[in-house]
Enzyme design. Sequence first.
Site, short mmCIF file in Angstrom:
data_model
loop_
_atom_site.label_atom_id
_atom_site.label_comp_id
_atom_site.label_asym_id
_atom_site.label_seq_id
_atom_site.Cartn_x
_atom_site.Cartn_y
_atom_site.Cartn_z
N TYR A 100 38.10 31.38 43.88
CA TYR A 100 38.46 32.38 42.86
C TYR A 100 39.91 32.19 42.41
O TYR A 100 40.18 32.02 41.22
CB TYR A 100 38.24 33.77 43.44
CG TYR A 100 38.51 34.90 42.49
CD1 TYR A 100 37.60 35.23 41.49
CD2 TYR A 100 39.67 35.67 42.59
CE1 TYR A 100 37.84 36.29 40.61
CE2 TYR A 100 39.91 36.73 41.73
CZ TYR A 100 38.99 37.04 40.74
OH TYR A 100 39.23 38.09 39.90
N ASP A 101 40.83 32.17 43.40
CA ASP A 101 42.27 32.09 43.07
C ASP A 101 42.59 30.81 42.30
O ASP A 101 43.23 30.83 41.25
CB ASP A 101 43.12 32.09 44.35
CG ASP A 101 42.87 33.29 45.25
OD1 ASP A 101 42.03 34.13 44.89
OD2 ASP A 101 43.51 33.37 46.31
N VAL B 24 38.32 50.56 46.98
CA VAL B 24 38.10 51.91 46.43
C VAL B 24 36.62 52.28 46.51
O VAL B 24 36.24 53.35 47.00
CB VAL B 24 38.60 52.00 44.96
CG1 VAL B 24 38.25 53.35 44.37
CG2 VAL B 24 40.10 51.77 44.90
N SER B 25 35.75 51.35 46.05
CA SER B 25 34.31 51.66 46.07
C SER B 25 33.81 51.78 47.52
O SER B 25 33.01 52.65 47.84
CB SER B 25 33.52 50.62 45.28
OG SER B 25 33.91 49.33 45.64
N THR C 222 49.53 46.96 51.49
CA THR C 222 49.59 47.83 50.30
C THR C 222 48.84 47.20 49.13
O THR C 222 48.67 45.99 49.05
CB THR C 222 51.04 48.08 49.86
OG1 THR C 222 51.59 46.84 49.40
CG2 THR C 222 51.87 48.65 50.97
N1 LIG Z 1 38.31 44.58 38.79
C1 LIG Z 1 39.47 44.09 39.13
O1 LIG Z 1 40.23 44.74 39.85
C2 LIG Z 1 39.93 42.74 38.63
C3 LIG Z 1 41.17 42.24 39.06
C4 LIG Z 1 41.59 41.01 38.61
C5 LIG Z 1 40.83 40.29 37.71
N2 LIG Z 1 39.63 40.78 37.29
C6 LIG Z 1 38.84 39.95 36.35
O2 LIG Z 1 38.26 40.74 35.33
C7 LIG Z 1 36.98 40.22 35.00
C8 LIG Z 1 35.94 41.32 35.11
O3 LIG Z 1 35.93 41.84 36.43
P1 LIG Z 1 35.01 43.07 36.87
O4 LIG Z 1 35.77 43.82 37.90
O5 LIG Z 1 34.50 43.74 35.68
O6 LIG Z 1 33.86 42.28 37.65
P2 LIG Z 1 32.28 42.33 37.50
O7 LIG Z 1 31.73 41.47 38.57
O8 LIG Z 1 31.83 43.74 37.40
O9 LIG Z 1 32.05 41.66 36.08
C9 LIG Z 1 31.92 40.28 35.89
C10 LIG Z 1 30.81 40.06 34.90
O10 LIG Z 1 30.67 38.65 34.65
C11 LIG Z 1 29.30 38.29 34.71
N3 LIG Z 1 29.23 36.88 35.08
C12 LIG Z 1 29.60 36.31 36.27
N4 LIG Z 1 29.39 34.98 36.23
C13 LIG Z 1 28.90 34.71 34.98
C14 LIG Z 1 28.48 33.50 34.36
N5 LIG Z 1 28.54 32.31 34.98
N6 LIG Z 1 28.01 33.59 33.08
C15 LIG Z 1 27.94 34.79 32.43
N7 LIG Z 1 28.31 35.95 33.00
C16 LIG Z 1 28.80 35.91 34.26
C17 LIG Z 1 28.72 39.23 35.75
O11 LIG Z 1 27.31 39.36 35.67
C18 LIG Z 1 29.45 40.53 35.44
O12 LIG Z 1 28.79 41.27 34.43
C19 LIG Z 1 36.72 39.04 35.93
O13 LIG Z 1 37.05 37.84 35.24
C20 LIG Z 1 37.69 39.27 37.06
O14 LIG Z 1 38.08 38.06 37.65
C21 LIG Z 1 39.16 41.98 37.74
#
Ligand SMILES: NC(=O)c1ccc[n+]([C@@H]2O[C@H](COP(=O)([O-])OP(=O)(O)OC[C@H]3O[C@@H](n4cnc5c(N)ncnc54)[C@H](O)[C@@H]3O)[C@@H](O)[C@H]2O)c1
Length: 323
Positions: free
Chosen positions: A143-144, A186-187, A208
């Site tokens: 991921y990172d 959180v969830s 933190t």
């Molecule tokens: N929620 C957070 O705190 C957070 C923090 C940092 C970065 N992000 C980034 O924000 C974005 C959204 O995160 P989120 O929390 O809504 O996560 P999430 O998992 O709810 O949403 C990700 C979405 O991408 C879709 N997806 C995954 N792989 C796919 C693929 N190969 N093709 C098409 N669709 C695909 C999933 O089905 C899902 O609907 C991500 O890119 C994540 O890395 C989120």
Amino acid sequence: MRILVTGGAGFIGSHLIDRLMADDHEVICLDNFYTGRKQNVVQWLNHPRFELIRHDVTEPIRLEVDQIYHLACPASPVHYQYNPVKTIKTNVMGTLNMLGLAKRVKARFFLASTSEVYGDPEVHPQPEEYRGSVNTIGIRSCYDEGKRVAETLAFDYHRQNDVDIRVVRIFNTYGPRMLENDGRVVSNFIVQALQGVPLTVYGDGSQTRSFCYVSDLVEGFIRLMNSDYIGPMNLGNPGEYTILELAQSVQKMINPDAELKFEPLPQDDPRRRQPDITKAKAMLDWEPTVPLKEGLELTIADFKARLEAAGKLAVPTVAKSSS
Ligand SMILES: NC(=O)c1ccc[n+]([C@@H]2O[C@H](COP(=O)([O-])OP(=O)(O)OC[C@H]3O[C@@H](n4cnc5c(N)ncnc54)[C@H](O)[C@@H]3O)[C@@H](O)[C@H]2O)c1
């Protein structure tokens, strides 16, 4: 405008779509439903300005759009570590495909990157200039490092092909529609408290995190996308809480009798994470407005309704006045 949101059926993507629809845009939601749910966008399914496409971003696609918000990628460790090779492919090939599309149709491209590019940071809070301390071979690397490559691709397409990019580094965000089982803190705490099981705190809980409510994040997205600054830009809530403080807040708001259970820290878990949002304040006039307690109340109400509908609710929430 016609706007594509990849990962639009996920947690953040679906809130972004609500906002774009409310602003009268035409929206195409593209998702492979790995962690996304149709339920998150069901309110728009019959709307004439909305289209839902089941598609995997690792495969190319041809569409005519003005802007692309590229969010497709599982965000929680449980899901991105389930198939790490697929996570890398989504970040690398998925981002390549979406940048290729942006180049072809001259769309503005927005990358949802992450504070994880800073790894386990030696600098605190983290400004955008900090280059990070990431383990290239750990279990979080898919991921990172995937997101780091995605950022590199965005900037190379910008320099080499003049693609108009925006890059945001998102810090921990929470709110309604997070998945119940995704292991995010959180969830986790909310679901555990509502189900009457002990709240799992990893380590001693002194690590933190900062927690940004999803509507604040979406406001930042829209401002960055429509500004002249390409990024990278941190978006997050600089309020820093220990994990133990968060557990105790949730405990107090849902079930003061809930127990806390301490377990060993997972590998590569960062000790501290807090955004420096000086840039977002100066350039976008943006800062979070929703206090943690208010955001938690909204999130708890959503989880409570979903668990209740599924017959999985165990504990009645305490009255708001006592929280
Ligand atoms: N929620 C957070 O705190 C957070 C923090 C940092 C970065 N992000 C980034 O924000 C974005 C959204 O995160 P989120 O929390 O809504 O996560 P999430 O998992 O709810 O949403 C990700 C979405 O991408 C879709 N997806 C995954 N792989 C796919 C693929 N190969 N093709 C098409 N669709 C695909 C999933 O089905 C899902 O609907 C991500 O890119 C994540 O890395 C989120």
